[in-house]
Design a protein around this motif. Structure first.
Motif, PDB file in Angstrom:
ATOM      1  N   MET A   1      20.000  17.488  -0.707  1.00 12.90           N
ATOM      2  CA  MET A   1      18.661  17.072  -1.063  1.00 12.90           C
ATOM      3  C   MET A   1      18.741  15.864  -1.988  1.00 12.90           C
ATOM      4  SD  MET A   1      15.762  19.427  -2.741  1.00 12.90           S
ATOM      5  CE  MET A   1      14.446  18.692  -3.633  1.00 12.90           C
ATOM      6  N   THR A   3      17.240  13.566  -4.936  1.00 15.80           N
ATOM      7  CA  THR A   3      16.337  13.667  -6.082  1.00 15.80           C
ATOM      8  C   THR A   3      16.007  12.260  -6.567  1.00 15.80           C
ATOM      9  OG1 THR A   3      18.174  13.819  -7.642  1.00 15.80           O
ATOM     10  CG2 THR A   3      17.272  15.883  -6.816  1.00 15.80           C
ATOM     11  N   THR A   4      14.906  12.133  -7.304  1.00 18.88           N
ATOM     12  CA  THR A   4      14.528  10.835  -7.855  1.00 18.88           C
ATOM     13  C   THR A   4      14.747  10.836  -9.350  1.00 18.88           C
ATOM     14  OG1 THR A   4      12.235  11.522  -8.089  1.00 18.88           O
ATOM     15  CG2 THR A   4      12.810  10.357  -6.066  1.00 18.88           C
ATOM     16  N   THR A   5      15.050   9.657  -9.871  1.00 19.73           N
ATOM     17  CA  THR A   5      15.240   9.494 -11.304  1.00 19.73           C
ATOM     18  C   THR A   5      14.711   8.120 -11.692  1.00 19.73           C
ATOM     19  OG1 THR A   5      16.839   9.632 -13.113  1.00 19.73           O
ATOM     20  CG2 THR A   5      17.614   8.618 -11.077  1.00 19.73           C
ATOM     21  N   TYR A  13      17.195   6.925  -6.172  1.00 15.84           N
ATOM     22  CA  TYR A  13      17.346   8.134  -5.368  1.00 15.84           C
ATOM     23  C   TYR A  13      18.796   8.579  -5.463  1.00 15.84           C
ATOM     24  CZ  TYR A  13      12.841   6.530  -3.846  1.00 15.84           C
ATOM     25  OH  TYR A  13      11.544   6.116  -3.845  1.00 15.84           O
ATOM     26  N   GLU A  14      19.000   9.812  -5.886  1.00 12.41           N
ATOM     27  CA  GLU A  14      20.346  10.318  -6.182  1.00 12.41           C
ATOM     28  C   GLU A  14      20.763  11.392  -5.190  1.00 12.41           C
ATOM     29  OE1 GLU A  14      22.767  12.345  -9.905  1.00 12.41           O
ATOM     30  OE2 GLU A  14      20.654  11.922 -10.102  1.00 12.41           O
ATOM     31  N   GLU A  16      22.416  14.616  -4.487  1.00 14.37           N
ATOM     32  CA  GLU A  16      22.735  15.767  -5.337  1.00 14.37           C
ATOM     33  C   GLU A  16      24.177  16.221  -5.180  1.00 14.37           C
ATOM     34  OE1 GLU A  16      19.839  18.825  -4.531  1.00 14.37           O
ATOM     35  OE2 GLU A  16      18.706  18.210  -6.295  1.00 14.37           O
ATOM     36  N   GLU A  25      15.176   5.261  -0.575  1.00 17.11           N
ATOM     37  CA  GLU A  25      15.258   6.686  -0.228  1.00 17.11           C
ATOM     38  C   GLU A  25      15.931   6.901   1.125  1.00 17.11           C
ATOM     39  OE1 GLU A  25      12.458  10.673  -0.157  1.00 17.11           O
ATOM     40  OE2 GLU A  25      11.508   8.704  -0.269  1.00 17.11           O
TER      41      GLU A  25
END
Length: 44
Positions: A1, A3-5, A13-14, A16, A25
């Motif tokens: 998934m 994640t955003t930061t 967009y990272e 996980e 993204e």
């Protein structure tokens, strides 16, 4: 998934699995599909 930061007033967009950051993204999701959750291959 993915994640955003927020960093430096930008959204990143990272992945996980490995923690690699992307500015798009789509790129993050593509990477995550093939991620083996080890260190990113560019470090090898």
């Amino acid at each position: 998934m993915v994640t955003t930061t927020q960093r430096e007033e930008m959204t990143w967009y990272e992945c996980e699995k490995c923690g690699l950051l992307f500015d798009a993204e789509d790129e993050a999701r593509q990477h995550e599909q093939g991620c083996d959750s080890e260190d990113p291959s560019y470090l090898q």
